[in-house]
Design an enzyme around this catalytic site. Structure first.
Site, PDB file in Angstrom:
ATOM      1  N   TYR A  66      -1.114  -2.210  -9.982  1.00  0.00           N
ATOM      2  CA  TYR A  66       0.132  -2.813  -9.493  1.00  0.00           C
ATOM      3  C   TYR A  66       0.472  -4.085 -10.261  1.00  0.00           C
ATOM      4  CZ  TYR A  66       1.676   0.090  -5.624  1.00  0.00           C
ATOM      5  OH  TYR A  66       2.212   1.117  -4.885  1.00  0.00           O
ATOM      6  N   TYR A 120       4.406  -8.403  -7.297  1.00  0.00           N
ATOM      7  CA  TYR A 120       3.245  -7.910  -8.034  1.00  0.00           C
ATOM      8  C   TYR A 120       3.096  -8.531  -9.420  1.00  0.00           C
ATOM      9  CZ  TYR A 120       3.024  -4.705  -4.184  1.00  0.00           C
ATOM     10  OH  TYR A 120       2.936  -4.190  -2.912  1.00  0.00           O
ATOM     11  N   GLU A 161      -3.021   6.787  -8.247  1.00  0.00           N
ATOM     12  CA  GLU A 161      -1.900   5.868  -8.457  1.00  0.00           C
ATOM     13  C   GLU A 161      -0.728   6.598  -9.105  1.00  0.00           C
ATOM     14  OE1 GLU A 161      -1.276   2.745  -7.598  1.00  0.00           O
ATOM     15  OE2 GLU A 161      -3.168   2.445  -6.563  1.00  0.00           O
TER      16      GLU A 161
END
Length: 236
Positions: A148, A174, A216
């Site tokens: 992230y 982020y 992810e």
């Protein structure tokens, strides 16, 4: 924006990142993140992503809490416990923001099913928390931090600071210095634990890191296609 220093070249994190380098690039270049970068990502896809992310963060927080109970010093335990609490706070913030921005009721949010990829990823983390050694659990947790930060920083750099960007708040979350510091702490902790582990454990750590990074990619992809259960049509 803080750019993270490179991890020690002979450490676990450097090897794990090199092993997944092509996949990391594919995540940055995924159509969801490409559209997020140029501001053309449609609201339905982003809304779907936010709902899934809020649900994922509960499982992530549980894995962090489990890791905190296994840490062998107070500083590491405090970091992991704090990160667990932070994930739950973020889940509540995402829920509240989603309701405010999109004007949906709790019933409508509940009506958005948890995607197969979201359930698989959270189940993977929970399974690691229950069955794997502490070093392997840390390696499974790390990609959520690091990927992230990598994606957020890449988007921030590509947008020149994200001023006026429709998803500026998400990007800055982020890509900011505080989150970068947390990622660096998580990386350093994982490197330290890996250094003390045996070769077999380090191999399991690499496998866990790789699989979490694959999840992810799948998570971003599930939001792009607004993934549904293909079996739903058989269940009425």
């Amino acid at each position: 924006m803080s750019k993270l220093p490179a991890p020690p070249a002979d450490g676990f994190c450097a090897k794990a990142w090199a092993h997944t380098a092509d996949l990391q690039q594919a995540i940055v270049e995924h159509p969801f993140n490409a559209a997020l970068t140029d501001g053309t990502l449609d609201r339905d896809r982003f809304a779907f992503y936010i709902v899934q992310d809020a649900r994922y963060l509960v499982g992530f927080a549980q894995a962090l809490a489990a890791a905190a109970t296994r840490a062998d010093n107070a500083e590491d335990a405090a970091f992991l416990a704090g990160a667990s609490q932070g994930a739950l706070v973020e889940e509540r913030r995402l829920h509240a923001g989603y309701v405010a921005e999109f004007g949906l009721s709790d019933a409508e949010i509940a009506g958005i099913g948890t995607s197969p990829s979201c359930l698989a990823y959270t189940s993977f983390l929970r399974a690691n928390a229950l069955t794997e050694a502490y070093p392997v659990l840390l390696a499974a947790i790390l990609p959520c931090f690091w990927v992230y930060q990598h994606v957020g920083s890449a988007i921030l750099e590509a947008t020149g600071g994200a001023e006026g960007h429709p998803y500026r708040a998400w990007i800055q979350t982020y890509a900011d210095d505080e989150f970068a510091a947390a990622v660096l702490t998580a990386r350093d902790l994982t490197d330290r634990v890996a250094e003390a582990a045996d070769d077999e454990t380090r191999q399991r750590m690499l496998e866990a890191f790789t699989r979490a990074t694959e999840y992810e990619w799948l998570f971003w992809n599930s939001a792009w296609i607004k993934e549904e259960w293909p079996t739903a049509r058989f269940l009425g």
